[in-house]
Write a protein that holds these residues in place. Sequence first.
Motif, PDB file in Angstrom:
ATOM      1  N   UNK A 142      21.504 -11.215  31.985  1.00 62.01           N
ATOM      2  CA  UNK A 142      22.727 -11.948  31.632  1.00 62.01           C
ATOM      3  C   UNK A 142      23.908 -11.424  32.443  1.00 62.01           C
ATOM      4  N   UNK A 143      23.995 -10.112  32.572  1.00 58.66           N
ATOM      5  CA  UNK A 143      25.113  -9.519  33.306  1.00 58.66           C
ATOM      6  C   UNK A 143      25.100  -9.944  34.773  1.00 58.66           C
ATOM      7  N   UNK A 144      23.910 -10.045  35.361  1.00 58.96           N
ATOM      8  CA  UNK A 144      23.821 -10.473  36.760  1.00 58.96           C
ATOM      9  C   UNK A 144      24.294 -11.911  36.918  1.00 58.96           C
ATOM     10  N   UNK A 156      33.716 -16.451  31.898  1.00 58.36           N
ATOM     11  CA  UNK A 156      32.482 -16.419  31.112  1.00 58.36           C
ATOM     12  C   UNK A 156      32.673 -15.420  29.975  1.00 58.36           C
ATOM     13  N   UNK A 157      32.770 -15.934  28.764  1.00 56.61           N
ATOM     14  CA  UNK A 157      32.969 -15.067  27.603  1.00 56.61           C
ATOM     15  C   UNK A 157      31.832 -15.164  26.597  1.00 56.61           C
ATOM     16  N   UNK A 175      26.910  -6.075  27.205  1.00 58.23           N
ATOM     17  CA  UNK A 175      27.531  -7.386  27.347  1.00 58.23           C
ATOM     18  C   UNK A 175      28.951  -7.374  26.783  1.00 58.23           C
ATOM     19  N   UNK A 176      29.119  -6.770  25.627  1.00 56.09           N
ATOM     20  CA  UNK A 176      30.439  -6.720  24.998  1.00 56.09           C
ATOM     21  C   UNK A 176      31.438  -5.958  25.865  1.00 56.09           C
ATOM     22  N   UNK A 177      30.954  -4.907  26.519  1.00 53.41           N
ATOM     23  CA  UNK A 177      31.837  -4.137  27.417  1.00 53.41           C
ATOM     24  C   UNK A 177      32.340  -4.997  28.568  1.00 53.41           C
ATOM     25  N   UNK A 178      31.556  -6.002  28.940  1.00 53.81           N
ATOM     26  CA  UNK A 178      31.951  -6.920  30.012  1.00 53.81           C
ATOM     27  C   UNK A 178      32.630  -8.170  29.468  1.00 53.81           C
ATOM     28  N   UNK A 179      32.958  -8.154  28.174  1.00 52.71           N
ATOM     29  CA  UNK A 179      33.684  -9.272  27.589  1.00 52.71           C
ATOM     30  C   UNK A 179      32.841 -10.490  27.296  1.00 52.71           C
ATOM     31  N   UNK A 180      31.542 -10.276  27.055  1.00 55.22           N
ATOM     32  CA  UNK A 180      30.631 -11.394  26.804  1.00 55.22           C
ATOM     33  C   UNK A 180      30.004 -11.240  25.421  1.00 55.22           C
TER      34      UNK A 180
END
Length: 229
Positions: A142-144, A156-157, A175-180
Motif C-alpha cells: 500500500x505504501x508503495x 491519498x488519505x 500507514x497511519x504514520x504516512x497519513x493513510x
Amino acid sequence: MHAASTTDGQAMAAVTARILLEIEAILFRPQEPFTFTSGRVSPVYVDCRKIISFPRARAQLMDFGCELIKREVGYESIDCIAGGETAGIPFAAWIAERLGLPMVYVRKQPKGFGRNAQIEGHLPEGSRVLLVEDLATDGGSKLAFVDALRKAGTEVAHTFVVFHYGIFPEGVAALQEQGVTLHALATWWDALAVAEQTGYLKGAEVEAVRHFLQDPESWTPDTQATSNG
C-alpha cells in the motif's frame, strides 16, 4: 485500521467472512498448514481473487465496500478510485462504477517503455484518491502505491481492502504514520468467529488458529500440537 464499530459494521464483517468461506476464498488448515515462499507456515490462507468468479458474492461485497467507504471516508471526499496492480484492479473498477467516479490503476513499477507510466488512466493533479486493493497483510504494498500516487501530485488519505489480516499492527501503524487510514470489510478474527459459530472449525482447530492469530511470528505446527495437548 478504521473498523466500523456499529452493529451494521459488525454484521457486514460477519457476512463478508461467511461469503469468503462459502466460495473458499479463505481456508483454515491447522492440521496441514500452508507453507509460503518466505518459508513461513500458516494455518490460514486467503485468496480474494476468487471473488471475481462469483457474481452474486462479488456484488454483495462491493455493495458493502461502497457503504463502508461512504460511512468512513465520506460522500463527496473522493475524486478518483485507484486500483493496485493487479488484484486491486477489478475491485477498483466495480467500486468506481458504483460510486460514479473515475478510475485509474497503479503499476508496481513503471512499465519501462513508451511513456514509462506507473499510473494508467487520466489522473488530474490535486485529485483526492482512494486506493483499492484486494487485501492487506502488513501494508507494505500500500505504501508503495501511495508513494506513486502522491508523486503524481494527488492526495491519498485512505485505502480500502476487502480483507485485512488484522494481526500485524505495525503495518497499520506504518500507514497511519504516512497519513493513510486503512478500511476493510473483515479480518481473520471475523473469519475465525464465523468459522466457530457455523461449526466449520471446532475445538482444537479453533484454538490452533487463535494461537496463530495471537502470535503469527512464532506459530509452528509444533505450537499447534502443544496447544492441542
